[in-house]
Enzyme design. Structure first.
Site, short mmCIF file in Angstrom:
data_model
loop_
_atom_site.label_atom_id
_atom_site.label_comp_id
_atom_site.label_asym_id
_atom_site.label_seq_id
_atom_site.Cartn_x
_atom_site.Cartn_y
_atom_site.Cartn_z
N ASP A 89 0.81 -1.22 0.00
CA ASP A 89 0.00 0.00 0.00
C ASP A 89 0.84 1.26 0.00
O ASP A 89 0.41 2.29 -0.55
CB ASP A 89 -0.93 0.01 1.22
CG ASP A 89 -1.95 -1.12 1.18
OD1 ASP A 89 -2.19 -1.66 0.08
OD2 ASP A 89 -2.49 -1.47 2.25
N THR B 167 46.96 -12.24 -44.14
CA THR B 167 45.57 -12.55 -44.49
C THR B 167 45.47 -14.07 -44.59
O THR B 167 46.40 -14.73 -45.06
CB THR B 167 45.16 -11.91 -45.83
OG1 THR B 167 46.03 -12.37 -46.87
CG2 THR B 167 45.25 -10.38 -45.74
N HIS B 168 44.36 -14.63 -44.10
CA HIS B 168 44.21 -16.09 -44.01
C HIS B 168 45.30 -16.71 -43.13
O HIS B 168 45.66 -17.87 -43.30
CB HIS B 168 44.26 -16.74 -45.40
CG HIS B 168 43.24 -16.23 -46.35
ND1 HIS B 168 42.00 -16.82 -46.51
CD2 HIS B 168 43.27 -15.17 -47.20
CE1 HIS B 168 41.30 -16.15 -47.42
NE2 HIS B 168 42.06 -15.14 -47.85
N SER C 178 52.46 -22.58 -16.33
CA SER C 178 52.28 -24.03 -16.31
C SER C 178 52.64 -24.59 -14.95
O SER C 178 53.57 -24.11 -14.29
CB SER C 178 53.15 -24.69 -17.38
OG SER C 178 53.10 -26.10 -17.29
N SER C 179 51.91 -25.64 -14.55
CA SER C 179 52.23 -26.32 -13.30
C SER C 179 53.29 -27.39 -13.50
O SER C 179 53.79 -27.97 -12.54
CB SER C 179 50.96 -26.97 -12.73
OG SER C 179 50.46 -27.95 -13.65
N LYS D 29 57.40 -21.30 -18.53
CA LYS D 29 56.35 -21.03 -19.51
C LYS D 29 55.48 -19.86 -19.03
O LYS D 29 55.05 -19.83 -17.88
CB LYS D 29 55.48 -22.26 -19.73
CG LYS D 29 54.58 -22.20 -20.95
CD LYS D 29 53.94 -23.58 -21.19
CE LYS D 29 53.19 -23.60 -22.50
NZ LYS D 29 52.00 -22.75 -22.47
#
Length: 459
Positions: A125, A180-181, A311-312, A317
């Site tokens: 209300d 390109t490509h 990397s682990s 890396k």
């Protein structure tokens, strides 16, 4: 856990004793233990702003006692400012109108207002006066998205474009092999390549910003089915004006409440522009990953900032983690767009019934793109280093440079020279000098990579 008894039109039920919400919110909690995903914070903020504006307008119209309105306004702003987030537990996957979230806001604000006022404030209300979930939730989606764009995404896109352009200026004289490509092509300068990225982002900014005019149109005032039943005729106009004054965004009533309640076309449009932006982010992220690849067996054109071990198991890396994260964001936004597209089709007669999932996905896309844009700018593009020796070596071996000789010796002769250079692994200038009478000096001028980035016919 201790409980108290709350009542609504369906009867009594237990609610946690310390919860600010009431019976209707509790029913939603009980009925929708689906995802554990709650409605986005910016959506809750927008509900608070709408309830604040509604109480303000209803008091101005003489429909709500001033002290009640003041208590509601204070409580609503508390919610809008980030207070009591733990008291908005309703799952995203709920009733399609978002009624549960609207009532969650009504009940929390009513309880806070009651405590402030020292007597009961009614969720329906008083707090929900002149409103329906059917116009509140679509309005909250628009308000939340507009705030997300102006406060977060558009500034982030502008920042990303600025950083790219600054990097381009710093690298204006550096020439590299175009591709390109994914195959060797004619040379380009770094400022040209990065300029393409910046143009993408600038265009995405314009596309997203172009939706703001329609996003600022609110369903508020349409109430249940668009006719405005139980709302003062001036309610929608005044509420939009109040929101505009508080947020600085030019909110206004929708031209058609019937359209605003029954469809989510503007959300679908915005999502489509967000998807386009995601495509641009993905393109830039993948270019960065390719350019950084190696460093020995890949392109190795640039070195991205080393941010964490990659990397682990493989010592030393280092991976392009920020572009990868940005690419995943792009994938998520494309998926969100698919959901929003389907949800937009779910307008049945006078109401769309997938509003909560539209809100969740749309606001998530805005936030993800904003954060990814800043990460890409600050943690990848701004700090990458160019490996100029690698670039120069690749340019010298690129047989496609023979393209510049086409106007002088013709395509067929140029193709033969390129094939021989490929076969022998020799610089194009060396082979061209053997097979033409152009001479070393003229060939050096015709095949200068930096000059070839300027376009036009070389004489």
């Amino acid at each position: 856990m201790e409980h108290r008894i709350e009542r609504d039109s369906m009867g009594e039920l237990e609610v946690p004793a310390d919860a600010l919400w009431g019976a209707q919110t509790q029913r939603a909690v009980d009925n929708f233990p689906i995802s554990g995903l709650r409605m986005p914070e910016r959506f809750i903020r927008s509900l608070g702003l709408i309830k604040w504006a509604a109480a303000k307008v209803n008091a101005e119209l003489g429909l709500l006692p001033a002290d009640v309105a003041e208590a509601i306004q204070a409580a609503a702003l508390d919610v809008a400012d980030g207070g009591h987030r733990e008291h908005f537990p309703v799952d995203v996957f709920q009733t399609g109108s978002g009624t549960s979230s609207n009532m969650n806001a009504n009940e929390v604000i009513a309880r806070l207002a009651s405590e402030r006022l020292g007597r009961p404030v009614h969720a329906n209300d008083h707090v929900n006066m002149g409103q329906s979930s059917n116009d509140v939730v679509p309005s909250a989606i628009h308000v939340a998205a507009a705030l997300g764009l102006t406060e977060q995404l558009l500034p982030a896109l502008n920042h990303l474009a600025d950083v790219i352009e600054a990097k381009a200026r710093n690298l204006a004289g550096v020439v590299k092999t175009g591709r390109t490509h994914l195959m060797d092509a004619m040379p380009v300068r770094f400022d040209q390549e990065l300029g393409g990225w910046a143009a993408q982002i600038r265009n995405d900014y314009q596309r997203v910003a172009g939706v703001m005019n329609r996003l600022s149109a609110l369903a508020q005032g349409g109430t249940a089915v668009g006719t405005g039943i139980n709302a003062h005729p001036e309610f929608g106009v005044r509420l939009a004006s109040a929101l505009a004054s508080r947020t600085g965004i030019a909110f206004r009533p929708a031209d058609s409440y019937f359209e605003a309640l029954s469809s989510q076309d503007t959300a679908v449009e915005l999502s489509g522009q967000l998807k386009t932006t995601a495509v641009g982010i993905m393109k830039i992220a993948n270019d960065l990953r390719w350019m950084n690849s190696g460093p020995l067996a890949g392109l190795g054109e640039i070195s991205l900032p080393a941010l964490q071990p990659g990397s682990s198991i493989m010592p030393g890396k280092v991976n392009p983690v920020v572009p990868e994260a940005a690419a995943m964001v792009a994938a998520q936004v494309v998926g969100n767009d698919a959901t929003i597209t389907i949800a937009g089709q779910s307008g049945n007669f006078q109401l769309n019934v997938m509003l909560p999932v539209v809100a969740h996905n749309l606001l998530q896309s805005i936030e993800l793109l904003a954060n990814a844009s800043r990460a890409l700018a600050d943690s990848a593009i701004e700090g990458f280093a160019v490996n100029e020796e690698r670039l120069q070596a690749a340019l010298e071996r690129n047989p496609i440079l023979v393209t510049a000789l086409n106007p002088v010796i013709g395509y067929e002769k140029g193709a033969a020279i390129a094939k021989q250079a490929y076969k022998d692994g020799r610089p194009i200038r060396e082979v061209a000098e053997e097979q033409t009478d152009l001479g070393a000096e003229r060939l050096a001028a015709l095949l200068d990579p930096a000059e070839l980035t300027k376009g036009g016919i070389k004489g």
